[in-house]
Scaffold this active site. Structure first.
Site, mmCIF file in Angstrom:
data_model
loop_
_atom_site.group_PDB
_atom_site.id
_atom_site.type_symbol
_atom_site.label_atom_id
_atom_site.label_comp_id
_atom_site.label_asym_id
_atom_site.label_seq_id
_atom_site.Cartn_x
_atom_site.Cartn_y
_atom_site.Cartn_z
ATOM 1 C CB CYS A 16 -24.163 29.394 33.236
ATOM 2 S SG CYS A 16 -24.595 28.148 33.389
ATOM 3 C CB SER A 47 -12.995 19.418 32.530
ATOM 4 O OG SER A 47 -11.753 19.574 33.096
ATOM 5 C CG ASP A 66 -25.179 24.589 37.099
ATOM 6 O OD1 ASP A 66 -25.219 25.226 37.269
ATOM 7 O OD2 ASP A 66 -24.904 23.860 36.421
ATOM 8 N N GLY A 136 -34.134 18.978 49.181
ATOM 9 C CA GLY A 136 -33.709 20.079 49.073
ATOM 10 C C GLY A 136 -33.202 20.101 50.607
ATOM 11 C CG HIS A 137 -29.780 21.988 52.659
ATOM 12 N ND1 HIS A 137 -29.660 22.094 53.367
ATOM 13 C CD2 HIS A 137 -28.367 23.617 52.415
ATOM 14 C CE1 HIS A 137 -28.546 22.660 54.476
ATOM 15 N NE2 HIS A 137 -27.836 23.455 53.359
ATOM 16 C CB SER A 138 -33.284 26.314 51.560
ATOM 17 O OG SER A 138 -33.961 26.187 52.725
#
Length: 342
Positions: A16, A47, A66, A136-138
């Site tokens: 992070c 936020s 994230d 998912g996605h890559s």
């Protein structure tokens, strides 16, 4: 297989600590032309940790994403930490994760067996969260990055926001501070193995267990402490209505992180957090190392929970069964000139 040390070699930052600063992000998002929908109960205007969208008279979905570059060399450990960090946003909203999608950026030149281990670590934690890994996605990228898009569910009357604390309520922090500083020291070969092991164990631990316990108590606000550090997340919690008084001697942290900060092993993200809090929090009377700890960007940090004073002791005791470092670190007070008092 390619050396595991290569996982971090091409990354300028990890975890992070790679996040865009809170102040910069606020400016970027301000004034965006977005479609209004009355079913969006929580959006980016507050936020908060995740978005909440009402789907019927009883239920809402919680949605978040994230991902970040690695802060450790072991790919499976990296996968676990990134997944736990992404899942945490749903827990902070009072929700239960139900599905997750992998988000992957990976160098074309790196051995795919490394990526397999990253995905295996992430899948491990999604399963521990009793959620379903649904796809998912890559894409190829110059440096590896991994995380999740997570969907959760929450009862409409059980949504917990980050900016609705009540005056008099106590603040519980469920994990110790200092993971950012320890991993920064690790990056330059200045952290000992015991410190790194403690930090990794903390980052790998789901906030599920603390979140499940808080559902039985009168909690007025909650957030998870991640890249903006304790003080910036506390600032978001205070909003425009209250101030937050923190008790410096009660804040849990890794002693090794305090030692490293005393030797000026600190992070650029911590400095961004310090700059963002200028004029909003007075920390001048604190030791420099403790200042750095409360500005330190946490990867997969703990929950910051606001609960009634009468129930704070019982909730703390319940949380400490799984998170023994948890402590009551402050309280909500009437608004003062300083938003955060330490």
């Amino acid at each position: 297989m390619q050396k595991l040390t290569s996982l971090m070699d091409n990354c300028t930052s990890g975890g992070c600590g790679a996040k865009i600063g809170a102040g910069e992000l606020s400016e970027l998002l301000s004034g965006l032309n977005v479609f209004y929908d009355e079913n969006l109960l929580v959006g980016f205007d507050s936020s908060d940790d995740a978005a909440v969208y009402k789907i019927d008279e009883k239920n809402s979905i919680v949605t978040t994403a994230d991902f970040f570059p690695p802060m450790v060399n072991d790919p499976k450990t990296f996968g676990r930490i990134a997944a736990v960090n992404a899942l945490s946003d749903v827990y902070a909203m009072g929700g239960k994760p139900i599905t997750a999608l992998n988000l992957v950026c990976f160098p074309q030149t790196m051995d795919l067996s490394v990526l397999r281990e990253i995905l295996a670590g992430g899948a491990e934690k999604v399963a521990e969260a009793s959620a379903v890994l649904a796809g998912g996605h890559s894409i190829y990228d110059k440096e590896p990055k991994y995380g999740l898009a997570v969907t959760g569910i929450v009862k409409n009357d059980s949504v917990i926001r980050n900016n609705t604390p009540q005056v008099g309520h106590k603040l519980i922090l469920t994990k110790p501070l200092g993971t950012g500083i320890i991993m920064a020291a690790f990056r330059v070969d200045e952290a000992d193995d015991a410190a790194v092991s403690k930090a990794v164990a903390s980052m790998e631990r789901l906030n599920r267990y603390a979140a499940e316990k808080m559902h039985s108590f009168d909690v007025s606000a909650c957030t998870d402490v991640t890249g903006f550090g304790l003080l910036a997340h506390a600032l978001e919690m205070a909003g425009d209505n209250v101030s937050i008084k923190l008790h410096a001697g009660e804040i849990p942290y890794f002693t090794e992180a305090f030692e490293y900060a005393s030797d000026f092993l600190i992070t650029a993200a911590g400095q961004r957090n310090r700059n963002h809090l200028h004029g909003k929090a007075n920390v001048n009377n604190l030791p420099f190392a403790l200042q750095e700890l409360i500005f330190d960007p946490q990867t997969s940090g703990g929950l910051l929970i606001c609960v009634t004073p009468e129930q704070s002791g019982d909730l703390l005791s319940a949380i400490q069964t799984d998170d023994p470092a948890a402590k009551i670190i402050g309280e909500i007070i009437q608004r003062e000139s300083d938003v955060i008092l330490v």
